[in-house]
Design a protein around this motif. Sequence first.
Motif, PDB file in Angstrom:
ATOM      1  N   ASN A  29       0.861  -1.177   0.000  1.00 62.59           N
ATOM      2  CA  ASN A  29       0.000   0.000   0.000  1.00 62.59           C
ATOM      3  C   ASN A  29       0.900   1.230   0.000  1.00 62.59           C
ATOM      4  O   ASN A  29       1.951   1.225   0.650  1.00 62.59           O
ATOM      5  CB  ASN A  29      -0.860   0.057   1.278  1.00 62.59           C
ATOM      6  CG  ASN A  29      -2.025  -0.927   1.201  1.00 62.59           C
ATOM      7  OD1 ASN A  29      -2.305  -1.491   0.152  1.00 62.59           O
ATOM      8  ND2 ASN A  29      -2.669  -1.128   2.340  1.00 62.59           N
ATOM      9  N   PHE A  30       0.498   2.254  -0.736  1.00 56.05           N
ATOM     10  CA  PHE A  30       1.227   3.527  -0.683  1.00 56.05           C
ATOM     11  C   PHE A  30       0.229   4.627  -0.346  1.00 56.05           C
ATOM     12  O   PHE A  30      -0.828   4.718  -0.976  1.00 56.05           O
ATOM     13  CB  PHE A  30       1.918   3.823  -2.032  1.00 56.05           C
ATOM     14  CG  PHE A  30       3.011   2.861  -2.362  1.00 56.05           C
ATOM     15  CD1 PHE A  30       4.283   3.003  -1.825  1.00 56.05           C
ATOM     16  CD2 PHE A  30       2.774   1.771  -3.207  1.00 56.05           C
ATOM     17  CE1 PHE A  30       5.296   2.096  -2.138  1.00 56.05           C
ATOM     18  CE2 PHE A  30       3.777   0.875  -3.517  1.00 56.05           C
ATOM     19  CZ  PHE A  30       5.042   1.028  -2.979  1.00 56.05           C
ATOM     20  N   ASP A  31       0.585   5.442   0.642  1.00 59.80           N
ATOM     21  CA  ASP A  31      -0.325   6.512   1.062  1.00 59.80           C
ATOM     22  C   ASP A  31      -0.055   7.795   0.294  1.00 59.80           C
ATOM     23  O   ASP A  31       1.002   7.962  -0.310  1.00 59.80           O
ATOM     24  CB  ASP A  31      -0.154   6.775   2.564  1.00 59.80           C
ATOM     25  CG  ASP A  31      -0.684   5.605   3.386  1.00 59.80           C
ATOM     26  OD1 ASP A  31      -1.585   4.899   2.875  1.00 59.80           O
ATOM     27  OD2 ASP A  31      -0.161   5.380   4.493  1.00 59.80           O
ATOM     28  N   LYS A  32      -1.008   8.682   0.356  1.00 57.16           N
ATOM     29  CA  LYS A  32      -0.858   9.989  -0.297  1.00 57.16           C
ATOM     30  C   LYS A  32       0.351  10.718   0.272  1.00 57.16           C
ATOM     31  O   LYS A  32       0.563  10.735   1.490  1.00 57.16           O
ATOM     32  CB  LYS A  32      -2.121  10.814  -0.083  1.00 57.16           C
ATOM     33  CG  LYS A  32      -2.150  12.113  -0.846  1.00 57.16           C
ATOM     34  CD  LYS A  32      -3.547  12.708  -0.832  1.00 57.16           C
ATOM     35  CE  LYS A  32      -3.566  14.085  -1.469  1.00 57.16           C
ATOM     36  NZ  LYS A  32      -3.155  14.106  -2.867  1.00 57.16           N
ATOM     37  N   VAL A  66      -5.755   1.893  -7.784  1.00 58.04           N
ATOM     38  CA  VAL A  66      -5.073   3.192  -7.820  1.00 58.04           C
ATOM     39  C   VAL A  66      -6.140   4.278  -7.795  1.00 58.04           C
ATOM     40  O   VAL A  66      -7.004   4.309  -8.671  1.00 58.04           O
ATOM     41  CB  VAL A  66      -4.195   3.318  -9.083  1.00 58.04           C
ATOM     42  CG1 VAL A  66      -3.554   4.697  -9.156  1.00 58.04           C
ATOM     43  CG2 VAL A  66      -3.137   2.236  -9.112  1.00 58.04           C
ATOM     44  N   LEU A  67      -6.071   5.118  -6.788  1.00 57.12           N
ATOM     45  CA  LEU A  67      -7.059   6.194  -6.619  1.00 57.12           C
ATOM     46  C   LEU A  67      -8.479   5.632  -6.722  1.00 57.12           C
ATOM     47  O   LEU A  67      -9.311   6.136  -7.480  1.00 57.12           O
ATOM     48  CB  LEU A  67      -6.827   7.301  -7.667  1.00 57.12           C
ATOM     49  CG  LEU A  67      -5.464   8.001  -7.599  1.00 57.12           C
ATOM     50  CD1 LEU A  67      -5.228   8.857  -8.819  1.00 57.12           C
ATOM     51  CD2 LEU A  67      -5.356   8.842  -6.336  1.00 57.12           C
ATOM     52  N   ASP A  68      -8.674   4.539  -6.012  1.00 61.16           N
ATOM     53  CA  ASP A  68      -9.971   3.861  -5.939  1.00 61.16           C
ATOM     54  C   ASP A  68     -10.430   3.247  -7.260  1.00 61.16           C
ATOM     55  O   ASP A  68     -11.611   2.953  -7.437  1.00 61.16           O
ATOM     56  CB  ASP A  68     -11.064   4.827  -5.428  1.00 61.16           C
ATOM     57  CG  ASP A  68     -10.766   5.290  -4.017  1.00 61.16           C
ATOM     58  OD1 ASP A  68     -10.189   4.492  -3.247  1.00 61.16           O
ATOM     59  OD2 ASP A  68     -11.078   6.453  -3.697  1.00 61.16           O
ATOM     60  N   LYS A  69      -9.512   3.082  -8.183  1.00 60.50           N
ATOM     61  CA  LYS A  69      -9.896   2.461  -9.456  1.00 60.50           C
ATOM     62  C   LYS A  69      -9.104   1.172  -9.637  1.00 60.50           C
ATOM     63  O   LYS A  69      -7.873   1.174  -9.491  1.00 60.50           O
ATOM     64  CB  LYS A  69      -9.625   3.413 -10.626  1.00 60.50           C
ATOM     65  CG  LYS A  69     -10.585   4.595 -10.644  1.00 60.50           C
ATOM     66  CD  LYS A  69     -10.402   5.417 -11.897  1.00 60.50           C
ATOM     67  CE  LYS A  69     -11.486   6.476 -12.017  1.00 60.50           C
ATOM     68  NZ  LYS A  69     -11.474   7.487 -10.932  1.00 60.50           N
ATOM     69  N   GLU A 163      -1.910  13.235  -8.736  1.00 62.93           N
ATOM     70  CA  GLU A 163      -1.824  12.704  -7.371  1.00 62.93           C
ATOM     71  C   GLU A 163      -0.583  11.831  -7.211  1.00 62.93           C
ATOM     72  O   GLU A 163      -0.033  11.702  -6.134  1.00 62.93           O
ATOM     73  CB  GLU A 163      -3.066  11.865  -7.029  1.00 62.93           C
ATOM     74  CG  GLU A 163      -4.231  12.674  -6.510  1.00 62.93           C
ATOM     75  CD  GLU A 163      -5.172  13.089  -7.627  1.00 62.93           C
ATOM     76  OE1 GLU A 163      -4.716  13.106  -8.799  1.00 62.93           O
ATOM     77  OE2 GLU A 163      -6.333  13.407  -7.361  1.00 62.93           O
ATOM     78  N   ILE A 164      -0.187  11.181  -8.321  1.00 63.56           N
ATOM     79  CA  ILE A 164       0.929  10.228  -8.272  1.00 63.56           C
ATOM     80  C   ILE A 164       1.925  10.548  -9.388  1.00 63.56           C
ATOM     81  O   ILE A 164       1.508  10.822 -10.517  1.00 63.56           O
ATOM     82  CB  ILE A 164       0.414   8.784  -8.495  1.00 63.56           C
ATOM     83  CG1 ILE A 164      -0.642   8.426  -7.434  1.00 63.56           C
ATOM     84  CG2 ILE A 164       1.553   7.771  -8.489  1.00 63.56           C
ATOM     85  CD1 ILE A 164      -1.465   7.189  -7.777  1.00 63.56           C
ATOM     86  N   VAL A 165       3.220  10.490  -9.043  1.00 69.41           N
ATOM     87  CA  VAL A 165       4.256  10.572 -10.085  1.00 69.41           C
ATOM     88  C   VAL A 165       5.077   9.294 -10.026  1.00 69.41           C
ATOM     89  O   VAL A 165       5.562   8.909  -8.957  1.00 69.41           O
ATOM     90  CB  VAL A 165       5.167  11.807  -9.898  1.00 69.41           C
ATOM     91  CG1 VAL A 165       6.349  11.746 -10.871  1.00 69.41           C
ATOM     92  CG2 VAL A 165       4.388  13.086 -10.131  1.00 69.41           C
ATOM     93  N   LEU A 166       5.202   8.626 -11.182  1.00 61.82           N
ATOM     94  CA  LEU A 166       5.985   7.395 -11.271  1.00 61.82           C
ATOM     95  C   LEU A 166       7.273   7.707 -12.016  1.00 61.82           C
ATOM     96  O   LEU A 166       7.223   8.200 -13.154  1.00 61.82           O
ATOM     97  CB  LEU A 166       5.188   6.318 -12.007  1.00 61.82           C
ATOM     98  CG  LEU A 166       3.797   6.013 -11.418  1.00 61.82           C
ATOM     99  CD1 LEU A 166       3.024   5.059 -12.318  1.00 61.82           C
ATOM    100  CD2 LEU A 166       3.928   5.431 -10.018  1.00 61.82           C
ATOM    101  N   THR A 196       2.261  11.981  -4.354  1.00 61.39           N
ATOM    102  CA  THR A 196       2.927  10.704  -4.093  1.00 61.39           C
ATOM    103  C   THR A 196       3.973  10.452  -5.177  1.00 61.39           C
ATOM    104  O   THR A 196       3.626  10.456  -6.366  1.00 61.39           O
ATOM    105  CB  THR A 196       1.897   9.550  -4.104  1.00 61.39           C
ATOM    106  OG1 THR A 196       0.851   9.888  -3.217  1.00 61.39           O
ATOM    107  CG2 THR A 196       2.541   8.234  -3.723  1.00 61.39           C
ATOM    108  N   PHE A 197       5.221  10.253  -4.793  1.00 62.12           N
ATOM    109  CA  PHE A 197       6.277   9.917  -5.757  1.00 62.12           C
ATOM    110  C   PHE A 197       6.679   8.462  -5.543  1.00 62.12           C
ATOM    111  O   PHE A 197       6.921   8.035  -4.422  1.00 62.12           O
ATOM    112  CB  PHE A 197       7.516  10.812  -5.547  1.00 62.12           C
ATOM    113  CG  PHE A 197       7.442  12.112  -6.287  1.00 62.12           C
ATOM    114  CD1 PHE A 197       6.683  13.168  -5.808  1.00 62.12           C
ATOM    115  CD2 PHE A 197       8.147  12.298  -7.473  1.00 62.12           C
ATOM    116  CE1 PHE A 197       6.616  14.374  -6.489  1.00 62.12           C
ATOM    117  CE2 PHE A 197       8.083  13.502  -8.160  1.00 62.12           C
ATOM    118  CZ  PHE A 197       7.312  14.538  -7.669  1.00 62.12           C
TER     119      PHE A 197
END
Lengths: 228, 424
Positions: A29-32, A66-69, A163-166, A196-197
């Motif tokens: 799990n990864f948090d915000k 990911v982001l509830d999806k 929200e997320i950067v990969l 989130t990175f």
Amino acid sequence: MATIKINDLVKKFPVGKGHFTALNGINLNFDKGEFAGLVGPSGSGKTTLLNIIGSLDTPTTGSTIVLDKSISELSNKQAAKLRNKHIGFIFQTYNLLPVYTVFENVEFSLLLQKISAFERKKAVMMALEWVGLTDKAKSKPNMLSGGESQRVAIARSMVKKPEIVLADEPTANLDSKNSHHILQTMKKLNEELNVTFLFATHDEKVMQYLNRIVSLEDGKVVSDEIKT
Amino acid sequence: MIKFIFKGILRDKSRSLLPVIVISIGVFLTVFMSGWMKGVFTDMIDMSAKFQTGHVKIMTRSYAENQNQLPNDLALLNVEEILTGLNSDYPDMEWVKRINFGGLLDVPDENGETRAQGPAAGRAVDLLSPNSTEADRMNITNSIVKGSLPGKQGEALISNDFAERFGVKPGDDITIFGSTMYGSMMFKTFKVSGTISFGSSFLDRGAIIIDISDAQLALDMEDASSEILGYFKEGTYDDMRADSVKTSFNSMYSIADDEFSPKMFKLREQNGLDDLLTRGENMSGIMVFIFVLAMSIVLWNTGLLGGLRRYSEYGVRLALGENKGHIYKTIIYEAILIGLIGSIVGTIFGLGACYYLQENGIDFSSLMKNVNMMMPPVYRAVVSPELFYIGFFPGLIAMTLGNALAGYAIYKRKTAQLFKELEV
């Protein structure tokens, strides 16, 4: 509340008549707002996991939310929309579009969102300001150094305020000074914008900045260390 | 997005330059060749119509069967009555009578003895009537090399080649030997009013042109003529109208079992022109098909190479949130933009070349000295409305088709598979 939830994730690729298991029972799990990294040797499954989180690939079994999806249940268009609005990508080789200016490269993902030209310009200039490249807005990628190119790539990933950067090996092509500069920029954005990175890396310099290090080996999580 | 694509096309020469060049050349050739072929066929039809076939032609049934032998014994009779009927029934056409005859042209010396002789191909047309348009129609006035048109009965124009070979000049006498309509010997002396060169050996060889009233007198063809030619007053041949006139005339005047009854033939039915015109009409279609096929193959290949070169770009765009369907669409939009540019450039150059050749033409007379066909010495292209689209749409379609095929490989791949292949 976890931004990324991974349960019993297995990813297999067909090889000849058999298959190769790239990820084998991952639970994470990864948090915000996390500044985390997937580390491990080549072939350990870092990039595959990053691609699944980024909705570029789907799990063979298990779930990735990911982001509830649920990534497995997204159509092509829904996956593209998720990437376009909520996920930024940074690559090892920058991958800027060579015929477009810095401004146009950063602007591209906003073009897909049907935002007005005025709003686009404002957002692009702000993103360039974050990475300190407003003076290079009209330059072409071939006029930039490696460090500058990667900063443009960061601005491109951040312009839509995801929200997320990969980031897949973002410092692999940079010297030490530029690597630190890039990492400081990303850390600052992480702290200021609470983005989130998630990195895939085996670079020691990157690891110094991470708050959490998940080690992968042969497609399995071998350690999950949170720095305090 | 279109603006973004357009910038890419303009800045990335390797994406746009080769396809634009290929399309421009293909479209240029299609437009130019279509204009040129149409011009050539139009010139050939026009020349045939003016000198031999008319837009329609009336002969007796027997004369028609043997017309290569110029059998004036089978010529039309009561010509004035027929002409009156024609002018009344078909007022939108111009009707003219002509006599074609063969014979021997004799050039006497100062003592009246034969100095030179040669075969004569005689044409008798209306040169002396005040309202006659025959001299203009056959371009006789402009083809005169020395002297002038016959101004009165008893004067003749002769071939400039013949005149030079035997030292005949305007004002000299020449005698024609031949046979009358009734088979008796004919001798008639004319004064040379001028020499003529049409630039076509078929027309120039042994040519002698006299007024039709002289021919009727010399050949005992009072109120008779070899043929009556009909021309649409607009000046251009219209096959459907010609067919309608022919059908109506033949139903009124032609009697199937009377070999001397008049029969009308349209231009296409004469001198093997039907085959020629059908081929000409098919040629444009064949040419467009070949160019579209060839261009599509080249552009498909170009699209594949361009696609390979831009693999990482497509990968980045996938990662930035563009779906593969949208990427495929932008490939098609690019193709349409490039196709439009190439087609416009090719059409402009094609039209320009056609216009130049329409105004100036190419003179092939030096190559036609030994050609025994009725062919115009100068060929011209013709700029017609269909040239504006005949190459334009195929150019656009070829580019779009080529890129659609090349881009389909990207479209049909799974996103994950594609992303890996795209080497990001």
